[in-house]
Scaffold this motif. Structure first.
Motif, short mmCIF file in Angstrom:
data_model
loop_
_atom_site.label_atom_id
_atom_site.label_comp_id
_atom_site.label_asym_id
_atom_site.label_seq_id
_atom_site.Cartn_x
_atom_site.Cartn_y
_atom_site.Cartn_z
N THR A 12 0.84 -1.19 0.00
CA THR A 12 0.00 0.00 0.00
C THR A 12 0.88 1.24 0.00
O THR A 12 1.82 1.34 0.79
CB THR A 12 -0.91 0.01 1.24
OG1 THR A 12 -1.72 -1.16 1.23
CG2 THR A 12 -1.81 1.24 1.24
N VAL A 13 0.56 2.18 -0.88
CA VAL A 13 1.35 3.40 -1.04
C VAL A 13 0.43 4.61 -0.93
O VAL A 13 -0.59 4.70 -1.61
CB VAL A 13 2.06 3.43 -2.41
CG1 VAL A 13 2.92 4.70 -2.53
CG2 VAL A 13 2.93 2.19 -2.61
N MET A 14 0.80 5.54 -0.08
CA MET A 14 0.07 6.80 0.09
C MET A 14 0.76 7.89 -0.72
O MET A 14 1.98 8.04 -0.67
CB MET A 14 0.04 7.18 1.57
CG MET A 14 -0.60 8.52 1.86
SD MET A 14 -0.56 8.85 3.67
CE MET A 14 -1.15 10.54 3.70
N ILE A 15 -0.03 8.66 -1.47
CA ILE A 15 0.51 9.72 -2.32
C ILE A 15 -0.23 11.01 -2.04
O ILE A 15 -1.46 11.07 -2.18
CB ILE A 15 0.37 9.36 -3.82
CG1 ILE A 15 1.06 8.04 -4.13
CG2 ILE A 15 0.94 10.47 -4.70
CD1 ILE A 15 0.38 7.23 -5.17
N THR A 16 0.49 12.06 -1.64
CA THR A 16 -0.15 13.36 -1.46
C THR A 16 0.11 14.21 -2.70
O THR A 16 1.03 13.97 -3.47
CB THR A 16 0.38 14.09 -0.21
OG1 THR A 16 1.73 14.52 -0.42
CG2 THR A 16 0.31 13.18 1.01
N GLY B 276 2.36 13.93 -8.71
CA GLY B 276 1.62 13.01 -7.86
C GLY B 276 0.68 12.13 -8.64
O GLY B 276 0.58 10.92 -8.38
N ARG B 277 -0.01 12.69 -9.60
CA ARG B 277 -0.94 11.92 -10.43
C ARG B 277 -0.18 10.87 -11.25
O ARG B 277 -0.60 9.71 -11.35
CB ARG B 277 -1.72 12.86 -11.35
CG ARG B 277 -2.89 12.20 -12.07
CD ARG B 277 -3.66 13.23 -12.88
NE ARG B 277 -4.85 12.68 -13.49
CZ ARG B 277 -6.05 12.65 -12.92
NH1 ARG B 277 -6.20 13.16 -11.71
NH2 ARG B 277 -7.09 12.13 -13.55
N VAL C 132 -3.14 2.05 -3.99
CA VAL C 132 -2.74 3.45 -3.81
C VAL C 132 -3.79 4.22 -3.02
O VAL C 132 -4.99 4.08 -3.23
CB VAL C 132 -2.47 4.14 -5.16
CG1 VAL C 132 -1.22 3.56 -5.81
CG2 VAL C 132 -3.65 4.02 -6.11
N VAL C 133 -3.28 5.02 -2.09
CA VAL C 133 -4.12 5.89 -1.26
C VAL C 133 -3.89 7.31 -1.76
O VAL C 133 -2.78 7.84 -1.64
CB VAL C 133 -3.75 5.75 0.23
CG1 VAL C 133 -4.63 6.66 1.08
CG2 VAL C 133 -3.87 4.29 0.67
N LEU C 134 -4.92 7.91 -2.32
CA LEU C 134 -4.79 9.19 -3.00
C LEU C 134 -5.26 10.33 -2.10
O LEU C 134 -6.41 10.34 -1.65
CB LEU C 134 -5.63 9.19 -4.28
CG LEU C 134 -5.43 8.00 -5.22
CD1 LEU C 134 -6.42 8.06 -6.37
CD2 LEU C 134 -3.99 7.95 -5.74
N MET C 135 -4.36 11.29 -1.86
CA MET C 135 -4.72 12.44 -1.03
C MET C 135 -4.42 13.74 -1.75
O MET C 135 -3.33 13.93 -2.32
CB MET C 135 -3.96 12.41 0.30
CG MET C 135 -4.37 13.55 1.24
SD MET C 135 -3.53 13.48 2.85
CE MET C 135 -4.27 14.93 3.63
N ALA C 136 -5.38 14.63 -1.77
CA ALA C 136 -5.24 15.99 -2.31
C ALA C 136 -6.52 16.73 -1.95
O ALA C 136 -7.47 16.14 -1.44
CB ALA C 136 -5.03 15.98 -3.83
N ARG C 137 -6.54 18.03 -2.23
CA ARG C 137 -7.73 18.81 -1.89
C ARG C 137 -8.85 18.65 -2.91
O ARG C 137 -10.01 18.81 -2.57
CB ARG C 137 -7.36 20.29 -1.75
CG ARG C 137 -6.47 20.60 -0.55
CD ARG C 137 -6.08 22.06 -0.53
NE ARG C 137 -5.31 22.42 -1.70
CZ ARG C 137 -5.12 23.67 -2.13
NH1 ARG C 137 -5.67 24.67 -1.49
NH2 ARG C 137 -4.40 23.90 -3.21
N ARG C 138 -8.50 18.33 -4.16
CA ARG C 138 -9.50 18.23 -5.23
C ARG C 138 -10.10 16.83 -5.29
O ARG C 138 -9.59 15.94 -5.99
CB ARG C 138 -8.85 18.59 -6.56
CG ARG C 138 -8.46 20.05 -6.71
CD ARG C 138 -9.70 20.93 -6.92
NE ARG C 138 -10.48 20.52 -8.07
CZ ARG C 138 -10.25 20.93 -9.32
NH1 ARG C 138 -9.28 21.80 -9.56
NH2 ARG C 138 -11.01 20.53 -10.31
N ASN D 39 4.29 14.49 -1.68
CA ASN D 39 4.58 15.29 -2.86
C ASN D 39 3.85 16.63 -2.92
O ASN D 39 4.21 17.49 -3.71
CB ASN D 39 4.21 14.45 -4.10
CG ASN D 39 4.28 15.23 -5.38
OD1 ASN D 39 5.36 15.58 -5.84
ND2 ASN D 39 3.13 15.51 -5.97
N ALA D 40 2.85 16.83 -2.07
CA ALA D 40 2.09 18.07 -2.13
C ALA D 40 3.01 19.27 -1.89
O ALA D 40 3.86 19.26 -0.99
CB ALA D 40 0.97 18.05 -1.09
N GLY D 41 2.83 20.30 -2.69
CA GLY D 41 3.67 21.49 -2.54
C GLY D 41 3.03 22.69 -3.19
O GLY D 41 2.08 22.58 -3.96
#
Length: 256
Positions: free
Chosen positions: A12-16, A23-24, A37-43, A94-96
């Motif tokens: 399992t991999v988490m990606i911000t 990131g995408r 995959v665990v997908l994290m972002a605001r959108r 990766n969020a920035g």
């Protein structure tokens, strides 16, 4: 896609910052290699679109909308990963956010706070919640996104330069503290990449694309997938003896 054959099968991999750009691209690559995959972002809308795309090829994706500057959002994402998949094997923080072209004395305090919040506090929030999970498992790999701005002044706004230096410091400290517990922590030193944020900056700042491309010895901007490939490699077993490293993915920018 036969996920059972991938290098990340059963992991399992988490990606911000998963909704766009690097990131995408990373989410797609991890899924192609069999990762859940665990997908994290605001959108959230973009995350759901990406999850559908991954699911259509036989992959598994969990959408966890949130803002990395909010500890509770990060906590929810990590908890959801554990509740759904039972473990967390790797993370790509990766969020920035940043910009170019404003002298230090003209930069608003609000911009400084936003840049530090997303780029430094965001990585801090993620590490605080990912590291104990991986340490309990006795294994894990984390990659944080820094920048050539983390090595020297690049023309980006001063807070961004400071923030990306801080990401390298956090990376090295975490690697030193958790290496004995089986967790590797590395950072990518990313050069100019054709992300949505970069495209917006190019539209605002005349000559920016030409100047950015000129700094790379390959004389071009990176495609997001080229950076994502490095993150996937660092999270995998082929990089098993790499930790505490600042890995350049900058077209040779930092070499000259």
């Amino acid at each position: 896609m036969d996920s059972g054959l991938g290098l990340f099968a059963g992991r399992t991999v988490m990606i911000t910052g998963a909704s766009s750009g690097i990131g995408r691209s990373a989410a797609r690559l991890f899924a192609e290699q069999g990762a859940e995959v665990v997908l994290m972002a605001r959108r959230a809308d973009r995350l759901h679109d990406l999850a559908e795309e991954i699911g259509a090829t036989g992959g598994r994706a969990l959408v966890t909308p949130g803002d990395v500057t909010r500890p509770a959002d990060v906590e929810r994402s990590v908890t959801a990963a554990l509740d759904t998949f039972g473990r967390l094997d790797a993370a790509f923080n990766n969020a920035g956010w940043g910009s170019v072209g404003t002298p230090l004395h003209e930069t608003d305090d609000a911009v400084y706070e936003r840049v530090m919040d997303v780029n430094v506090r965001g990585v801090w929030n993620c590490l605080k919640r990912q590291l104990p999970v991986m340490a309990r498992q006795g294994a894990g790999a984390i990659v944080n996104t820094s920048s050539t701005a983390g090595l020297f002044a690049t023309g980006a706004i001063a807070p961004y330069v400071a923030a990306k230096h801080a990401v390298l410091g956090l990376t090295r400290a975490a690697a030193a503290e958790y290496g004995g517990r089986g967790v590797r922590v590395n950072a990518l030193v990313v050069g100019s990449t054709r992300t949505e944020l970069m495209e917006e900056a190019i539209e605002r700042v005349p000559g920016l694309e030409r100047a950015a491309a000129a700094r790379a010895v390959q004389h071009r901007l990176a495609d997001p997938v080229e950076v994502a490939r490095a993150a996937v490699w660092l999270c995998g077993d082929q990089a098993s003896f790499v930790t505490g490293a600042a890995v350049p993915v900058d077209g040779g920018w930092s070499a000259v």
